[in-house]
Write a protein that holds these residues in place. Sequence first.
Motif, PDB file in Angstrom:
ATOM      1  N   VAL A   1      41.994  42.576  39.597  1.00 23.15           N
ATOM      2  CA  VAL A   1      40.989  41.898  40.811  1.00 23.15           C
ATOM      3  C   VAL A   1      41.826  40.768  41.427  1.00 23.15           C
TER       4      VAL A   1
ATOM      5  N   THR B   1      27.533  37.106  37.394  1.00 25.71           N
ATOM      6  CA  THR B   1      28.745  37.240  36.536  1.00 25.71           C
ATOM      7  C   THR B   1      28.588  38.199  35.515  1.00 25.71           C
TER       8      THR B   1
ATOM      9  N   SER C   1      26.865  40.878  36.331  1.00 24.35           N
ATOM     10  CA  SER C   1      26.547  42.072  37.402  1.00 24.35           C
ATOM     11  C   SER C   1      25.387  42.645  37.240  1.00 24.35           C
TER      12      SER C   1
ATOM     13  N   PRO D   1      30.688  40.568  49.064  1.00 26.61           N
ATOM     14  CA  PRO D   1      31.767  39.829  48.275  1.00 26.61           C
ATOM     15  C   PRO D   1      32.992  39.706  49.134  1.00 26.61           C
TER      16      PRO D   1
ATOM     17  N   MET E   1      36.732  38.458  43.705  1.00 25.73           N
ATOM     18  CA  MET E   1      35.976  38.579  42.235  1.00 25.73           C
ATOM     19  C   MET E   1      36.546  37.948  41.362  1.00 25.73           C
TER      20      MET E   1
ATOM     21  N   SER F   1      36.446  37.162  36.816  1.00 26.01           N
ATOM     22  CA  SER F   1      36.456  38.151  35.492  1.00 26.01           C
ATOM     23  C   SER F   1      36.591  37.329  34.146  1.00 26.01           C
TER      24      SER F   1
ATOM     25  N   PRO G   1      34.735  42.614  35.352  1.00 24.47           N
ATOM     26  CA  PRO G   1      34.925  41.987  36.999  1.00 24.47           C
ATOM     27  C   PRO G   1      33.580  41.987  37.627  1.00 24.47           C
ATOM     28  N   TYR G   2      33.166  40.900  38.290  1.00 27.12           N
ATOM     29  CA  TYR G   2      32.033  40.725  38.848  1.00 27.12           C
ATOM     30  C   TYR G   2      32.519  40.166  40.516  1.00 27.12           C
ATOM     31  N   LYS G   3      31.682  40.513  41.572  1.00 35.48           N
ATOM     32  CA  LYS G   3      31.841  40.021  43.054  1.00 35.48           C
ATOM     33  C   LYS G   3      31.083  38.559  43.074  1.00 35.48           C
TER      34      LYS G   3
ATOM     35  N   GLU H   1      36.111  45.357  45.100  1.00 35.64           N
ATOM     36  CA  GLU H   1      35.336  46.478  44.135  1.00 35.64           C
ATOM     37  C   GLU H   1      36.335  46.308  42.861  1.00 35.64           C
ATOM     38  N   LYS H   2      35.758  46.736  41.751  1.00 34.71           N
ATOM     39  CA  LYS H   2      36.496  46.827  40.624  1.00 34.71           C
ATOM     40  C   LYS H   2      37.083  48.137  40.702  1.00 34.71           C
TER      41      LYS H   2
END
Length: 550
Positions: free
Chosen positions: A79, A419, A421, A428, A431, A433, A465-467, A546-547
């Motif tokens: 990411v 974090t 999600s 976003p 990202m 992670s 992973p998060y936005k 995006e993941k």
Amino acid sequence: MKKLLLSILTLLSICACSPKQQEGEEADIIIYGGTSAAITAAVQAKKSGKSVIVVSPDNHLGGLSSGGLGFTDTGDKSVIGGLARDFYHRVYMAYQDSATWRWQKHSEYGNKGQGTPAIDGNARTMWIFEPHVAELVFEDYVKEFDIDIRRDEWLDRENGVEKRDGRIVSIKTLNGKVFRGKMFIDATYEGDLMAAADVSYHVGREANSQYGEKWNGVQTGVLHHGHWFKSNISPYKVAGDSTSGLLYGVSAEDPGNYGEADKRVQAYCFRMCLSNHPDNRVPFPKPENYKPENYELLARVYASGWRETFQKYDPIPNRKTDTNNHGPFSTDFIGMNYDYPEASYERRKEIIKEHEDYQQGLMYFLANDPKVPDDVRTEMAQWGLAKDEFKDNGNWPHQIYVREARRLVGAYVMTEHDTFSDREIKDPVGMGSYALDSHNVQRYVKEDGFVQNEGDIGVSPKKGPYKIAYGALIPKKEECTNLLVPVCVSSSHIAFGSIRMEPVFMILGQSASLAASLAIDKGVGVQDVAYAALEKQLKNEEQVLEKPVQ
């Protein structure tokens, strides 16, 4: 006659200079800071066709990325996109030159990274590197994109920000230089520009109840990683005698109740670059005010049988390390930085010197004191400061590790829920992670009379992973409409524990610059940038939003 002529010349000089001083120097985007985020923001500004001036209090560019943190906290590297990934590609290319391998053959390097190989040949990226190599990459960006850098320029934090109708008009440095822009980016670790611009921010830990979190406030009794006292160690000068006074570094204050807010800040340290090559090793210096009794607590830890001294001597190329804190008593100077975020420049210099003295004293103690076990001293004798790093600063890092200072309270506040999600983020700009990671915040005396650390947290994002929201980079609309903050982002303490990684700062620096350019093109404030347009440009610049599908 001479006096008259001198007066005339002086008057002419004043007349010639005054308009320039009053008008200031102008650019579309003014970036304050010399961090990795500042440089990626500046590169993107030039790529977007905008004029930019980087007003940097630092002489050395890159912040922690060139300041000793070479064992990169990558998290999920898939990411990491855009200019951040380009930076690590350029590091990779630097190490393709055999001349870069001065103290070690390329084939002898172990290729160990943090959860990932140090060198990813397939992706042509390298995640582990020496400080001077990183700095050269940042300087190459400056040359390639012809970026205007003003070094050693410190914001006048008292009177240096001119605002009009909710917009920053100009900033002024301590030597009187004025910089005017359409958009401003605060890319410092401390958030000095945003604070001077009078936008909302927070220092310390919020109560868990504020955002409905679990891992934010005081965390007494929560013991993660290995950075706590596993044996019963007395904190008193005379072991077991509470009347003898506390050992150095132990607080007499009550630690607070679990989950409540406080103004304490997680510990700082220097990420030392050490060498075990005989021709590139400088013996650890003995600080002028060295006091071996300051390390008595560590001596007692050793006496209890602890032997993990070298677990965070993480290898980087050329027989060097990125040496980080590890264990109950280490390079983190716990509890000695609480006033740093809002301190004056003078006080910050004192705090930095106190940290330097503590850490240099610690290394001297480990190498020389008879209370240190023989096997540890024997191995320490193989190490010293790297002679070819930080050569203008006594081989000591030029950047203290400001893990956390001020944090914006902006249009959107990232929390642990983001974090994890557990909330949908619709805008976003990058990202994260990495684990939600806080170092220790305080060292205190428990009710049973033994010493313990508090505040060290390590919790993985449970869904990967998060936005990171665009709203976390911008102030509330009523506070300022032309400022972006990609480092001291709007987040809770524990969410920032994951966001605060150098690759993420580079990502957010680039994204902030793209948003600034769009705001200029559309003639709107940063809060009114159309996300659909921003998203398109982010994707064009290969930011990961995006993941990736495995």
